[in-house]
Design a protein around this motif. Structure first.
Motif, short mmCIF file in Angstrom:
data_model
loop_
_atom_site.label_atom_id
_atom_site.label_comp_id
_atom_site.label_asym_id
_atom_site.label_seq_id
_atom_site.Cartn_x
_atom_site.Cartn_y
_atom_site.Cartn_z
N ASP A 486 1.14 -1.14 0.07
CA ASP A 486 0.09 -0.23 0.12
C ASP A 486 0.94 0.72 -0.20
OD1 ASP A 486 -2.47 -1.66 0.10
OD2 ASP A 486 -3.18 -1.53 2.10
N GLY A 487 0.45 2.33 -0.96
CA GLY A 487 1.02 3.40 -0.33
C GLY A 487 2.80 3.57 -1.49
N VAL A 488 3.46 3.55 -0.33
CA VAL A 488 5.05 3.81 -0.43
C VAL A 488 5.76 2.52 -0.25
CG1 VAL A 488 4.83 6.38 -0.38
CG2 VAL A 488 5.90 4.54 1.75
N VAL A 545 -2.81 -2.91 -21.11
CA VAL A 545 -3.63 -1.89 -20.70
C VAL A 545 -3.22 -1.60 -19.05
CG1 VAL A 545 -5.68 -1.75 -21.42
CG2 VAL A 545 -5.60 -3.66 -19.56
N GLY A 546 -1.71 -1.33 -19.50
CA GLY A 546 -0.93 -1.34 -17.71
C GLY A 546 -0.22 0.36 -17.47
N ILE A 547 0.08 0.11 -16.87
CA ILE A 547 0.22 1.95 -15.79
C ILE A 547 1.30 1.97 -16.58
CG2 ILE A 547 0.67 2.99 -13.88
CD1 ILE A 547 -1.67 1.09 -12.92
N SER A 548 1.90 3.06 -16.88
CA SER A 548 3.59 3.00 -17.33
C SER A 548 3.94 4.58 -15.99
CB SER A 548 3.67 3.52 -18.38
OG SER A 548 2.54 4.91 -18.73
N SER A 549 2.83 5.38 -15.25
CA SER A 549 3.47 6.02 -14.54
C SER A 549 2.65 6.24 -13.93
CB SER A 549 3.49 7.86 -15.37
OG SER A 549 3.89 8.81 -14.55
N LEU A 550 3.06 5.93 -12.34
CA LEU A 550 1.48 6.12 -11.48
C LEU A 550 0.91 7.30 -10.90
CD1 LEU A 550 3.64 4.25 -8.71
CD2 LEU A 550 1.72 3.52 -9.62
N PRO A 551 2.19 8.50 -11.11
CA PRO A 551 1.39 9.92 -10.67
C PRO A 551 0.38 10.21 -11.89
CG PRO A 551 3.21 9.50 -10.50
CD PRO A 551 2.95 8.96 -10.97
N ARG A 565 -8.84 4.60 -5.63
CA ARG A 565 -6.81 4.32 -6.00
C ARG A 565 -6.80 4.84 -5.66
NH1 ARG A 565 -6.74 -0.33 -7.27
NH2 ARG A 565 -8.17 -0.33 -6.09
N ARG A 566 -6.28 6.44 -4.86
CA ARG A 566 -4.96 6.96 -4.07
C ARG A 566 -4.78 6.85 -2.82
NH1 ARG A 566 -7.84 12.64 -5.95
NH2 ARG A 566 -6.13 12.95 -7.33
N ALA A 567 -6.61 5.21 -2.78
CA ALA A 567 -5.90 4.98 -1.13
C ALA A 567 -5.33 3.50 -1.49
CB ALA A 567 -7.33 4.55 -0.85
N GLU A 568 -5.16 2.85 -2.18
CA GLU A 568 -4.08 1.68 -2.84
C GLU A 568 -2.83 2.75 -3.24
OE1 GLU A 568 -2.62 -1.88 -3.35
OE2 GLU A 568 -4.36 -1.64 -2.39
N TYR A 569 -2.95 3.33 -3.61
CA TYR A 569 -0.73 4.00 -4.40
C TYR A 569 -0.80 4.67 -4.01
CZ TYR A 569 -2.30 0.61 -9.00
OH TYR A 569 -2.32 -0.02 -9.14
N GLY A 570 -0.78 5.50 -2.78
CA GLY A 570 -0.84 6.90 -2.70
C GLY A 570 -1.37 7.94 -3.07
N ASP A 571 -1.56 8.82 -2.75
CA ASP A 571 -2.09 10.04 -3.02
C ASP A 571 -0.99 11.04 -3.51
OD1 ASP A 571 -3.19 13.04 -4.10
OD2 ASP A 571 -4.58 12.95 -1.92
N GLU A 572 -0.83 11.55 -4.82
CA GLU A 572 0.04 12.18 -5.80
C GLU A 572 0.72 13.36 -5.79
OE1 GLU A 572 -3.49 12.67 -7.93
OE2 GLU A 572 -2.91 11.62 -7.15
N ARG A 578 4.26 11.54 -4.04
CA ARG A 578 4.65 11.74 -5.48
C ARG A 578 6.22 11.36 -5.91
NH1 ARG A 578 1.79 14.33 -9.68
NH2 ARG A 578 2.80 14.33 -11.57
N LYS A 579 7.22 11.25 -4.95
CA LYS A 579 8.17 11.75 -5.08
C LYS A 579 8.77 9.65 -5.41
CE LYS A 579 13.17 12.52 -3.57
NZ LYS A 579 13.98 12.83 -2.45
N VAL A 580 8.32 9.49 -4.59
CA VAL A 580 8.47 7.64 -4.82
C VAL A 580 7.42 7.52 -5.93
CG1 VAL A 580 7.86 5.54 -3.79
CG2 VAL A 580 8.45 7.67 -2.18
N GLN A 581 6.68 7.60 -5.99
CA GLN A 581 5.82 7.26 -6.94
C GLN A 581 6.66 7.22 -8.47
OE1 GLN A 581 2.40 9.16 -7.52
NE2 GLN A 581 1.53 7.64 -5.42
N GLU A 582 7.66 8.62 -8.96
CA GLU A 582 7.43 8.82 -10.11
C GLU A 582 9.52 8.03 -10.11
OE1 GLU A 582 8.85 13.12 -9.50
OE2 GLU A 582 7.04 13.57 -10.63
N ARG A 583 9.72 7.61 -8.55
CA ARG A 583 11.18 6.64 -8.75
C ARG A 583 10.23 5.45 -8.89
NH1 ARG A 583 12.80 8.33 -4.16
NH2 ARG A 583 11.34 6.46 -2.46
N ILE A 584 9.79 5.02 -8.54
CA ILE A 584 9.20 3.13 -9.11
C ILE A 584 8.07 3.32 -10.51
CG2 ILE A 584 8.85 2.69 -7.15
CD1 ILE A 584 6.49 2.39 -6.20
#
Length: 675
Positions: A486-488, A545-551, A565-572, A578-584
Motif C-alpha cells: 500500500d502507498g509508498v 492496458v498497463g500503468i506506465s506512470s503512477l502519478p 485508487r489513491r487509497a491503494e497507491y498513495g496520493d500523488e 509523488r517522489k516515490v511514485q515517480e521513482r518506481i
C-alpha cells in the motif's frame, strides 16, 4: 505445431513485414483515435490500429484457434424453483444471456446484442423478466435494462449517461437496488426502485464515497449497503427503506474488509464475511440493534483462509460459504442453529457465483473452473450431497487431459515474504524451457488455478513454462500480506519481481536467460517495471492496458474511482508520495529498458486511460527502440470482443515465440524488439 518447429516459425516471423501501420459523467470523446505517429488501421479491421505488428503466420493462427474457441459458462442466477439457470456464455463474438433448463441441457440464447452482458438477475417468482447491465465499447458506463422474454424486447431503465453497477433484487420480487454515479458523476450512490415501476428509482444514500447494495431483508423493508474505500477499508450499514435512515453496523474504529453480507432469515441480524477481527476474512453474525460486539465469535474459525462467498438458504437454516484455500475453492455448509460447519465435496477448482434458488433450500448452484475445466455451472443436492454438472463448455475440440496442471510453489523475497505462485511446465519437453511470468491485475487481486487458454497454449502447445506469482499485495493470503504494497510500500513490492527471477534461476529445467513478462492493468505495471528495473534479466514484455506512470494514472483515471485508487497507491498530490511514485514508475526509467516491448490497449479504457500506453510507446521509440502497439477503438479495460481478443492473444504468443523460442542466449540480448 510442435516445439521442434518453433525455430522455423521464428525465422518466418523475422521475415514478416509490419502491417500498415460526451454527456454527464461519460468519458470525453477523443479528437483522434491515437496520438502515436505512424499507427494505422489493420487491413479489413478499421477498429484495430497497429504499429509494428507483423502479419500472423497462417500455421500459428490455425493451431492457436482451437484453444481460443474454448467457451465458458458463468452463473448469474437461478430461478426461484431451481429449474432454470441464467448464465453468461459466448456462441458468437461476445458473452450473451442464456437459460439452461436441465443438467447438460441446451443453452437457449436470450440476448443478441453487439456488446457483452455479464451481470443479470431473474425477477424472483417470474423468470420471464430479466434485469441486466450492459455498456458500450468497453467504457464501463453500464446501464440497467429489463428484458421481457415473451416479447424478446429490452427496455432501458437508467439515465443512459451515468455509470451503474451492483444489481440486487429482493427475494419477494418487489424491489431492486443498484449503485450509480448520476448525482454528480463522481460519488457512487445506492438507488432503490419498485420492480413494477423500475424507472421510479430513489436515492437512499447521498454522501461522498463509493456505496453499493448487498442484500434486501426477506420482507423488503431493509437494505444492506457497503461503503468501499479500499480493499481493506469498508463498512457495512443497514438502511430502513420506510424512513430512509441509515445505521452503521461495523465499528467506527479501525478498518476491515466487507467481503459479503446477507440478512438472517428473521431480518434481525446479518451474516458478514470480514477480516476486521483477524488476518483472514471470517464469517460473523452481527445484530442489527444495540452496540456491535468488540470481538464477535467467528463462525468459521476452523477455516484458516478467506471466506469469499456466502449465501443463505430460503429456510434460513443453511449458510453456504466458500473459502479460498491457496486459490482453490472449498464449499462448506454452516447450520445456523447449531453453528456446525460441514464440508461439501465438489470437483476441485475455483468456485464463484454461489446461488440458492430463492424458493428452495435443498440445492445450491455455483460456477467452477480448474486448469483443465473452463468455467461451468454445477448444482449440489444438499440432501444426497451429490454434485451435478449443468453445463459442459467446449475446449475447441481439444482433450482436457492434454492440459497442464500447475504446481504450487513458494519462494523467498525480502522482508520475510514468501511468494506463492503457480508453475505450469510442458510435458515431455527436453532441455531448458523459456519462461513467461504472468502478473495479475488489481493489485488487490489473485491469480487462481482456473482455466486459461493462453497459459495452456504456451505450456501445453508451445513448449514454454509459465510462472504465475501472487506477489505481496495480492488477495487470498491475509490482510497483512494484502497491505504490504500500500502507498509508498509499493517500492518494496518490486523486490518480488527479483525474487521471481531468482526462483527461475534455481530450477534446473527453466532457462533464466530466456524470460518474458506479461500482465494486464496493474499486471501491466509490473510487466513494465520488470523490464525497466531488471533490464538485463528480461528479454520480452507484453503490457496489456498497463500503468506506465503512477502519478499520471491517478490524475487521469475516471473521477468515480480516483480516490479509491489513491487509497491503494498513495496520493500523488503529496510531494513525498509523488517522489516515490515517480521513482518506481517505468516511464521514468524507460532508458534502461532493453527488452522487446509489445503494448495492447483499449481506446475507451476508463480505468487505465489510453495515455498510459501511448506515453510508454512513444518514449521507447524516442530512445531508438522498436515497439509493437495494438489499439482497439471499440474496447475498454481489456479486449472482450472475440475477434479483438483472439488477435491480441495470438500476436502476444507470436511476440514471445520470436524473442524467447530460439536457443539460449545471454540475458537481455537481442531485446531491441521490432521487426
Amino acid at each position: 505445431m510442435t516445439f521442434a518447429s518453433l525455430p522455423l516459425l521464428v525465422s518466418l516471423l523475422a521475415a514478416q513485414t509490419p502491417a500498415p501501420t460526451p454527456p454527464k459523467s461519460a468519458p470525453a470523446a477523443a479528437t483522434a483515435p491515437s496520438a502515436v505517429p505512424g499507427i494505422a488501421p489493420l487491413p479489413g479491421r478499421p477498429n484495430l490500429l497497429a504499429l509494428g505488428v507483423p502479419q500472423v503466420p497462417a500455421e500459428l493462427t490455425e493451431r492457436v484457434q482451437q484453444y481460443l474457441e474454448s467457451r465458458a459458462a458463468q452463473l448469474l442466477d437461478v430461478s426461484s424453483d431451481g429449474k432454470q439457470v441464467l448464465i453468461s456464455t459466448r456462441f458468437a463474438d461476445v458473452n450473451q444471456l442464456h437459460v439452461v433448463e436441465m443438467p447438460l441441457g441446451a443453452r437457449t440464447q436470450l440476448t443478441f446484442t453487439k456488446e457483452p452482458i455479464n451481470k443479470a438477475r431473474f425477477l424472483p417468482g417470474d423468470p420471464r423478466h430479466v434485469f441486466y447491465f450492459q455498456d458500450k465499447g468497453g467504457g464501463e458506463f453500464f446501464q440497467l435494462f429489463r428484458l421481457d422474454r415473451l416479447t424478446g424486447r429490452s427496455e432501458l431503465l437508467t439515465d443512459g449517461r451515468s455509470r451503474h453497477e451492483e444489481l440486487v433484487v429482493s427475494k419477494d420480487g418487489r424491489w431492486l437496488a443498484y449503485a450509480g454515479t448520476g448525482r454528480n458523476g463522481k460519488d457512487t450512490d445506492v438507488y432503490v426502485a419498485p420492480t413494477a415501476e423500475p424507472k421510479q428509482a430513489k436515492l437512499v444514500t447521498q454522501v461522498p464515497g463509493s456505496w453499493a447494495p448487498l442484500d434486501f431483508s426477506r420482507d423488503g423493508s431493509k437494505l444492506l449497503v457497503r461503503q468501499y474505500r479500499a480493499a481493506g477499508d469498508s463498512d457495512l450499514s443497514v438502511v430502513d427503506l420506510k424512513t430512509n435512515t441509515r445505521t452503521q453496523l461495523t465499528p467506527r474504529e479501525g478498518k476491515g474488509s466487507v467481503e459479503e453480507a446477507v440478512f438472517t432469515q428473521d431480518g434481525q441480524g446479518v451474516y458478514l464475511s470480514t477480516d476486521r477481527y483477524s488476518d483472514f476474512a471470517e464469517v460473523y453474525r452481527l445484530p442489527l440493534t444495540g452496540t456491535p460486539p468488540a470481538a464477535p465469535q467467528s463462525l468459521t474459525k476452523s477455516v484458516r483462509w478467506n471466506v469469499d462467498h456466502l449465501e443463505l438458504s430460503a429456510d434460513g437454516r443453511k449458510l453456504a460459504v466458500v473459502s479460498n484455500e491457496d486459490g482453490y475453492g472449498r464449499l462448506y455448509l454452516l447450520d445456523t442453529r447449531t453453528q456446525g460447519l460441514t464440508p461439501v465435496e465438489t470437483p476441485r477448482g475455483v468456485i464463484s457465483q454461489l446461488r440458492f434458488p430463492v424458493g428452495r433450500s435443498d440445492q445450491v448452484a455455483f460456477s467452477l473452473s480448474s486448469a483443465r475445466v473452463p468455467m461451468d455451472i454445477f448444482m449440489v443436492d444438499l440432501g444426497t450431497k451429490k454434485t451435478t454438472r449443468w453445463t459442459r463448455s467446449e475446449t475447441g475440440g481439444l482433450s482436457p487431459e492434454t492440459f497442464v496442471e500447475p504446481e504450487l510453489v513458494r519462494y523467498p523475497s525480502t522482508d520475510g515474504v514468501k511468494v506463492p505462485a503457480l508453475l505450469y511446465r510442458p510435458q515431455d519437453v527436453k532441455g531448458k524451457l523459456p519462461v513467461v511470468v504472468v502478473f495479475h491485475g488489481g493489485p488487490e487481486s489473485q491469480s487462481l488455478p482456473s482455466f486459461n487458454p493462453q497459459v495452456q497454449l504456451m505450456a501445453a502447445e508451445l513448449g514454454m513454462a509459465v510462472l504465475v506469482p501472487n506477489v505481496r499485495g495480492s488477495e487470498g493470503y491475509g490482510k497483512a500480506y494484502r497491505a504490504m504494497d500500500d502507498g509508498v510500500k509499493r517500492e518494496q513490492s518490486l523486490a518480488d519481481i527479483g525474487a521471481t527471477l531468482d526462483f527461475i534461476a534455481t530450477r534446473s529445467e527453466l532457462d533464466a536467460s530466456r524470460v518474458g513478462v506479461y500482465g494486464g492493468s496493474y499486471g501491466g505495471y509490473m510487466t513494465l517495471a520488470a523490464a525497466a528495473f531488471f533490464p538485463e534479466r528480461i528479454k520480452a514484455a507484453v503490457d496489456m492496458v498497463g500503468i506506465s506512470s503512477l502519478p499520471s494514472f491517478l490524475q487521469n483515471t475516471q473521477a468515480y474511482r480516483r480516490d479509491l485508487r489513491r487509497a491503494e497507491y498513495g496520493d500523488e498530490r503529496d510531494p513525498a508520495v509523488r517522489k516515490v511514485q515517480e521513482r518506481i514508475s517505468p516511464l521514468g526509467s524507460v532508458g534502461k529498458i532493453r527488452a522487446a516491448l509489445f503494448v495492447q490497449q483499449g481506446a475507451n479504457d476508463p480505468r487505465v486511460p489510453r495515455s498510459e500506453a501511448e506515453q510508454i510507446v512513444q518514449a521507447v521509440r524516442a530512445k531508438g527502440s522498436d515497439v509493437w502497439y495494438l489499439l482497439a477503438t471499440d474496447e475498454g479495460h481489456g479486449f472482450q470482443k472475440k475477434a479483438n481478443r483472439d488477435l491480441g492473444q495470438t500476436t502476444a504468443l507470436m511476440f514471445f515465440q520470436k524473442h524467447l523460442a530460439g536457443p539460449a542466449a545471454g540475458p537481455g540480448s537481442g531485446a531491441a524488439g521490432g521487426t
